[in-house]
Design an enzyme around this catalytic site. Structure first.
Site, short mmCIF file in Angstrom:
data_model
loop_
_atom_site.label_atom_id
_atom_site.label_comp_id
_atom_site.label_asym_id
_atom_site.label_seq_id
_atom_site.Cartn_x
_atom_site.Cartn_y
_atom_site.Cartn_z
N HIS A 20 -6.52 5.34 -3.65
CA HIS A 20 -7.78 5.12 -2.92
C HIS A 20 -8.65 6.32 -3.23
CE1 HIS A 20 -5.91 1.91 -0.46
NE2 HIS A 20 -4.82 2.60 -0.73
N HIS A 198 -2.42 -4.92 -0.38
CA HIS A 198 -1.38 -4.15 0.28
C HIS A 198 -0.56 -5.14 1.12
CE1 HIS A 198 -3.76 -0.72 -0.80
NE2 HIS A 198 -3.09 0.14 -0.08
N GLU A 201 4.06 -2.71 3.51
CA GLU A 201 4.11 -1.25 3.69
C GLU A 201 4.72 -1.02 5.08
OE1 GLU A 201 0.26 0.66 4.01
OE2 GLU A 201 1.09 2.68 3.69
N ASP A 279 -1.47 6.95 -3.96
CA ASP A 279 -2.09 6.38 -2.75
C ASP A 279 -3.29 7.21 -2.26
OD1 ASP A 279 -2.38 4.39 -0.85
OD2 ASP A 279 -0.60 4.91 0.31
N ASP A 280 -3.02 8.27 -1.49
CA ASP A 280 -4.09 9.12 -0.95
C ASP A 280 -3.64 10.58 -1.13
OD1 ASP A 280 -5.85 7.01 0.54
OD2 ASP A 280 -3.79 6.56 1.12
N1 HPA Z 1 -2.35 1.52 3.44
C1 HPA Z 1 -3.35 0.80 3.94
N2 HPA Z 1 -4.61 1.17 3.84
C2 HPA Z 1 -4.90 2.30 3.20
C3 HPA Z 1 -3.92 3.08 2.67
C4 HPA Z 1 -2.57 2.67 2.77
O1 HPA Z 1 -1.60 3.31 2.32
N3 HPA Z 1 -4.53 4.14 2.11
C5 HPA Z 1 -5.87 3.99 2.30
N4 HPA Z 1 -6.09 2.86 2.96
ZN ZN Z 2 -2.82 2.25 -0.40
#
Ligand code: HPA
Ligand code: ZN
Length: 339
Positions: A20, A198, A201, A279-280
């Site tokens: 992201h 997604h 998770e 991811d982030d």
């Molecule tokens: N999951 C869901 N939304 C998100 C994520 C994530 O890991 N990172 C940024 N938005």
């Molecule tokens: Zn993500």
């Protein structure tokens, strides 16, 4: 640590498919942009902000992540954010990237869609020309918002379809199943866009099934909860449906209590097309290399497994066939010269 060094993992050519762009906003840049845009932050300094990065679940993170994005206002801010990420990719031999962006996080604050996408796209073009990093951009819908809001976002994207390869679905997973967005995904596919989402998770394996069957995705983002469903696992193996797994994200958000318990290598060895991603990275403690290093430290990652993870990313990527062949060649050249 397995017998792989961090240096070997850093030099390994890598591909990132789950990133992201707003999640690559490092505290230093966040403070610099706040100053540039005259925004008052609720943190005194970079250290205090970093201290706040302690999460026990996805929503804890999302609250801070959306707040951080407030400093992004001008096209140049989106450029600088993306350029900083690409610079990091260059240092880590990440040679192809497919970043996500969340337009609604910005348009809901009164920022134009064009401001966001043009800043990001311009940096991606420069990344290709100046750094040799190829890329494809993916637009995500925020799943905690309505279907109508997603349709509105797709409408805003129409003049920019040439800048986007696919749509995605992110934000708060539980209670917001993929099928909430079946119609908007169908419309996007009609427009020629690919789809990812997604799923699995924090949410159950059922969400992975509906992402596949209702949204007709080409990849599942995360998907680590697939192992709770044997039938789904068999389906993932036979279909080669890719999972974009994010190890450091998963431990930071307590999806797994410890890296030693992560299932990515078990899935790899069962024949699932799993890939490694960050991811982030500004929030979860590392970019691509750090994610691979974490697997080497906690799961005895072997060189052969590392190479297969990269090959899976190439197979799963939305790059043109000719670029995929170049990427495969880079990867096999590396493994022949770095035994
Ligand atoms: N999951 C869901 N939304 C998100 C994520 C994530 O890991 N990172 C940024 N938005
Ligand atoms: Zn993500």
């Amino acid at each position: 640590m397995s017998n792989i060094s961090s240096d070997w993992l850093n030099q390994l050519p890598k591909i990132e498919l789950h990133l992201h762009i707003e999640g690559s906003l490092e505290p230093e840049l966040l403070f610099a942009l706040a100053q540039r845009n005259q925004i008052k932050l609720p943190y005194a300094n970079v250290e205090e902000l970093r201290q706040a990065y302690q999460f026990s679940k996805l929503q804890d993170f999302l609250d801070i992540y959306y707040q951080g994005a407030d400093v992004l206002q001008q096209e140049q801010d989106f450029y600088d954010l993306t350029w900083a990420y690409l610079t990091k990719c260059k240092q880590q031999n990440v040679v192809h990237v497919e970043p996500f962006f969340d337009p609604q996080t910005h348009t809901d604050r009164g920022i134009d869609f064009a401001t966001v996408i043009n800043g990001i796209s311009r940096a991606l073009v420069d990344g290709e020309q100046k750094l040799g990093i190829s890329s494809k951009l993916i637009m995500c819908f925020l799943r905690h918002l309505s279907e109508a809001a997603a349709f509105e976002t797709l409408e805003q994207a129409l003049p920019h379809l040439g800048q986007i390869v696919a749509i995605g679905l992110d934000s708060s997973e539980q209670g917001n199943p993929p099928e909430k967005f079946s119609r908007v995904f169908a419309k996007a596919r009609e427009l020629g866009l690919l789809a990812v989402a997604h799923a699995g998770e924090e949410g159950p394996p059922e969400y992975i099934w509906t992402a596949i069957n209702d949204l007709q995705v080409s990849r599942i983002d995360h998907g680590v909860r697939a192992m709770d469903d044997q039938q789904l696992m068999a389906q993932l193996v036979t279909s080669r449906m890719p999972l974009t797994v994010c190890p450091l994200s998963n431990t930071k958000l307590c999806v797994f209590p410890d890296m030693a318990e992560h299932n990515i290598l078990q899935m790899l060895d069962l024949g699932v097309c799993v890939t490694v991603n960050s991811d982030d990275p500004a929030y979860f403690g590392g970019y691509m290399t750090e994610n691979f290093v974490a697997l080497a430290e906690s799961l005895q990652l072997s060189k052969d497994q590392a190479k297969r993870l990269v090959e899976n990313s190439i197979e799963a990527s939305f790059a043109e066939d000719a670029r995929k062949q170049e990427l495969m060649a880079l990867c096999s050249e590396f493994s022949q010269t770095h035994i």
